[in-house]
Design an enzyme around this catalytic site. Structure first.
Site, PDB file in Angstrom:
ATOM      1  N   HIS A  12      -3.923   3.037  -3.394  1.00  0.00           N
ATOM      2  CA  HIS A  12      -4.157   2.615  -2.146  1.00  0.00           C
ATOM      3  C   HIS A  12      -3.516   1.035  -1.839  1.00  0.00           C
ATOM      4  CE1 HIS A  12      -5.850   1.812   1.687  1.00  0.00           C
ATOM      5  NE2 HIS A  12      -6.673   0.766   1.546  1.00  0.00           N
ATOM      6  N   PRO A  52      -5.765  -5.562  11.513  1.00  0.00           N
ATOM      7  CA  PRO A  52      -7.183  -5.543  11.350  1.00  0.00           C
ATOM      8  C   PRO A  52      -7.613  -3.996  11.791  1.00  0.00           C
ATOM      9  CG  PRO A  52      -6.503  -7.586  12.524  1.00  0.00           C
ATOM     10  CD  PRO A  52      -5.394  -6.621  12.158  1.00  0.00           C
ATOM     11  N   ASP A  88      -9.415   6.537   7.803  1.00  0.00           N
ATOM     12  CA  ASP A  88     -10.936   6.303   7.512  1.00  0.00           C
ATOM     13  C   ASP A  88     -11.459   5.030   7.716  1.00  0.00           C
ATOM     14  OD1 ASP A  88     -11.528   8.883   6.571  1.00  0.00           O
ATOM     15  OD2 ASP A  88     -10.320   8.386   4.823  1.00  0.00           O
ATOM     16  N   HIS A 108     -27.408 -17.433  24.439  1.00  0.00           N
ATOM     17  CA  HIS A 108     -26.445 -17.290  25.342  1.00  0.00           C
ATOM     18  C   HIS A 108     -25.592 -18.700  25.705  1.00  0.00           C
ATOM     19  CE1 HIS A 108     -27.944 -13.195  25.935  1.00  0.00           C
ATOM     20  NE2 HIS A 108     -27.374 -13.086  27.046  1.00  0.00           N
ATOM     21  N   GLU A 118     -17.195  -5.467  24.615  1.00  0.00           N
ATOM     22  CA  GLU A 118     -16.325  -6.657  24.683  1.00  0.00           C
ATOM     23  C   GLU A 118     -15.221  -6.429  23.795  1.00  0.00           C
ATOM     24  OE1 GLU A 118     -20.371  -8.133  25.885  1.00  0.00           O
ATOM     25  OE2 GLU A 118     -19.557  -6.846  24.624  1.00  0.00           O
ATOM     26  N   HIS A 159       0.764  -1.388  -0.032  1.00  0.00           N
ATOM     27  CA  HIS A 159       0.074  -0.060   0.008  1.00  0.00           C
ATOM     28  C   HIS A 159       0.894   1.325  -0.015  1.00  0.00           C
ATOM     29  CE1 HIS A 159      -2.283  -3.478   1.564  1.00  0.00           C
ATOM     30  NE2 HIS A 159      -3.549  -2.563   1.424  1.00  0.00           N
TER      31      HIS A 159
END
Length: 668
Positions: free
Chosen positions: A265, A119, A159, A476, A414, A30
């Site tokens: 990009h 990530p 972004d 759950h 979480e 990139h």
């Protein structure tokens, strides 16, 4: 002044071209963001950041996070230029096998990388954990005249980071906690992989962050380095609110045909375009990896300042050590990852005569018994401390007014909790844990995985671990979560069978280095196994052990984890009464068992005894390795139901009679 401006322009342009060259040579990467943000990196590494390239682990260095990890050539370029142990040859090996310069920044691979990012949103949230840890260290160790820990947490975010949900959680938490030691630079370039960001993203980010309680500045041009420097000074002066500096940039600045486009990009610019870029900046278009000597010297000189800064800090710490020897010794041991002498003396022992006890309750008792002897053990829950039994009684909460508190209220966040725990775990001197229900580990998969990749050791605590939680129903009741977590390399999952195994699960987790530990506890009460009659719970450290031996050579081996161990113990009694010799194996951790030698594994699961039945209220995936082709597994192949736990056990076959029947079927 003119000479200074000239060398700075040459230095910035060198970084742009070096980044583009490395991506081009790798034919992968990139380039656009690294080229655009070279002025931002220049201001950070030459003017703002406090660091020492000769000691990347200096305790009071500023932390830097490249949350948009795809732009890592920007970071690699500055690490090389400022004098870290990263060479031009390493830059040339960008994205190649066994290179230090991986496709996204990786902690422990290249010096100066404070956290593995990739990530999007994770780096942003990791920084909140770093900031929390700094505030906590300062509260515990700083004294009048000894401002030992006053560093800041800087990050470049994109972004893409701003679109991810984890960023919203983390930003909200940081604003609430008034983490004024956070300074983030937001690259507002309006470009993502699919094109201009306005096809999906047109919110007012500055207004959003002001609503979170952040101090926000807006800059129209990343190339205005003077404005950038002033903005960073303003951000550093803001001690109460976390800071966001929104900076407009033009992706692939200097590329005549690809600047401002998505084409720059996520792909190399191309050989012809690279030549045009070099011509635009006045560089020889036929030379690659061209770093002028004066640029290398300029940045080396900037990096060398950190040695004097660290030396001054080391003198301060030496004086502190003379004035506060006990606190200094405590910190030095914690920094090295050493545990205090005698900390295990407080490990509780539970009696078989005690009433049934949920392993989450035993966990809470253990945690509180150990807390006083482990001052660096801090943590909390995602609004579930009463349910997960993770409140440290007798200790304050960490708040904007009390940084010394050891109980953390992460809120119903979480995602952010897991990522913040990683930032805390990456801060030497801090041992963090965080808790929620096992089902909601789904929200925490990215930070669990990243902790495993980084080989850092936060403790993830999960309760309400099976259909045994009953009436809450399918949403759950975790079914596939254990198998899913077991599939992640370098994660240790421990699901203890009773109160004493729970205590030793905490012992193992606290001692563990080189990867995260997942502790899995029950909501429902369980009998406490008699350690005078059966094997000792300390054997949990081996992952699996013979809890109750057969009356003679076993006809059958029963194995289970967690609450199901009590079930197979009752089944063993019935089978033995019918003349079927049965061994019971408690298997709280597959990962710990796999670390044992072949002789020990054979002693638990002899190859000659292949009639084996595993029992676990979870997906059967993976159990075949231990049950073999002649064995069987009683597990969950559907979701649960909403009903009282005892009704569910009967409905799904987790009863003594059914275990006995399944065992007998194997022997036929």
């Amino acid at each position: 002044m003119e000479n200074t401006q000239d060398i700075e322009k040459l230095a910035i342009d060198t970084v742009r071209i070096l980044s583009a060259d490395a991506v081009q040579k790798a034919n992968s990467g990139h380039p656009g963001t690294a080229m655009a943000l070279a002025p931002m990196g220049h201001v950070l590494w030459s003017k703002a950041l406090n660091y020492n390239p000769k000691n990347p682990d200096w305790a009071n260095r500023d932390r830097f996070i490249l949350s948009c990890g795809h732009a890592c050539m920007l970071q690699y370029s500055f690490l090389y230029l400022t004098g870290y142990d990263l060479s031009l040859d390493d830059i040339k090996q960008f994205r190649q096998l066994n290179s230090k310069t991986a496709g996204h920044p990786e902690y422990g691979l290249a010096p100066g990388i404070d956290v593995t990012t990739g990530p999007l949103g994770q780096g942003f949230a990791n920084g909140v954990g770093f900031a929390i840890a700094q505030k906590h260290l300062a509260a515990r160790y700083n004294k009048p005249g000894f401002d030992l820990f006053n560093y800041h947490v800087y990050a470049i975010v994109s972004d893409g980071d701003m679109m991810e949900g984890v960023t919203s959680e983390a930003a909200s938490l940081a604003g609430h906690l008034e983490l004024g030691n956070i300074i983030y630079l937001y690259d507002d370039n309006h470009i993502s992989i699919e094109g201009a960001t306005d096809i999906t993203f047109n919110e007012d980010v500055s207004a959003r962050f002001r609503s979170y309680g952040w101090h926000v500045q807006d800059l129209p041009d990343v190339n205005d380095t003077h404005a950038l420097e002033l903005a960073l000074i303003n951000a550093k002066a803001e001690a109460q609110k976390p800071s966001l500096i929104r900076v407009r940039s033009l992706i692939a600045y200097g590329s005549p045909n690809k600047s401002g486009t998505a084409g720059s990009h996520g792909a190399p610019l191309g050989a012809d375009e690279i030549k045009l870029v070099k011509e635009f900046f006045g560089f020889d278009p036929d030379k690659s990896f061209n770093v002028p000597d004066e640029v290398l010297k300029y940045y080396h000189d900037k990096g060398a300042r950190g040695g004097a800064a660290e030396e001054k800090w080391n003198k301060l710490f030496a004086d502190y050590k003379a004035a506060y020897p006990e606190l200094a010794a405590e910190y030095e041991a914690a920094f090295k990852g050493e545990l205090p002498e005698g900390w295990l003396d407080a490990l509780p022992v539970f009696k078989a005569s005690d009433p049934k006890m949920a392993t989450r309750v035993a966990s809470g008792k253990t945690l509180n018994a150990l807390a006083a002897g482990l001052p660096n053990l801090i943590g909390g829950a995602a609004d579930l401390a009463p349910s997960t039994e993770t409140n440290l009684k007798g200790f304050d909460s960490f708040t904007s007014e009390n940084r010394g508190g050891r109980n953390f209220h992460f809120g119903i966040r979480e995602h952010a909790m897991g990522s913040a725990l990683n930032g805390m775990a990456l801060t030497k001197g801090v041992l963090p844990f965080g808790a929620t229900f096992l089902m909601f580990s789904e929200y925490m998969r990215p930070p669990i995985r990243l902790a495993a990749i980084m080989k850092v050791s936060p403790i993830f605590v999960y309760t309400h671990d099976s259909i045994g939680l009953g009436e809450d129903g399918t949403t759950h009741q975790p079914v596939e979560q254990l198998a899913s977590l077991r599939s992640i390399p370098n994660v240790t999952i421990i699901r203890p069978a009773d109160a004493n195994e729970s205590a030793h699960a905490w012992r193992v987790a606290i001692e563990k280095k080189g990867g995260p530990t997942v502790l899995v506890f029950t909501r429902q009460g369980l009998p406490i196994l008699d350690q005078d009659k059966y094997a000792k719970a300390e054997n949990l450290e081996k992952g699996a052990y013979v809890l109750s031996e057969a009356s003679k050579n076993p006809d059958l081996i029963l194995m289970a984890t967690g609450s199901e161990v009590a079930l197979i113990m009752d089944a063993q009694a019935k089978l033995e009464a019918e003349g079927i010799s049965t061994r019971v194996v408690s298997m709280p951790s597959w990962e710990l068992f796999e670390k044992q030698d072949a002789a020990y594994k054979e002693s638990v699961f002899p190859k000659a005894y292949k009639k084996r039945l595993a029992v676990e209220m979870a997906s059967p995936m993976g159990w075949h390795k231990y049950t073999t082709d002649e064995g069987d597994m009683l597990g969950m192949t559907t979701f649960g139901e909403s009903a009282p736990a005892d009704d569910l056990y009967k409905h799904f076959g987790f009863t003594v009679d059914n275990v006995v029947a399944r065992a007998k079927a194997l022997l036929k």
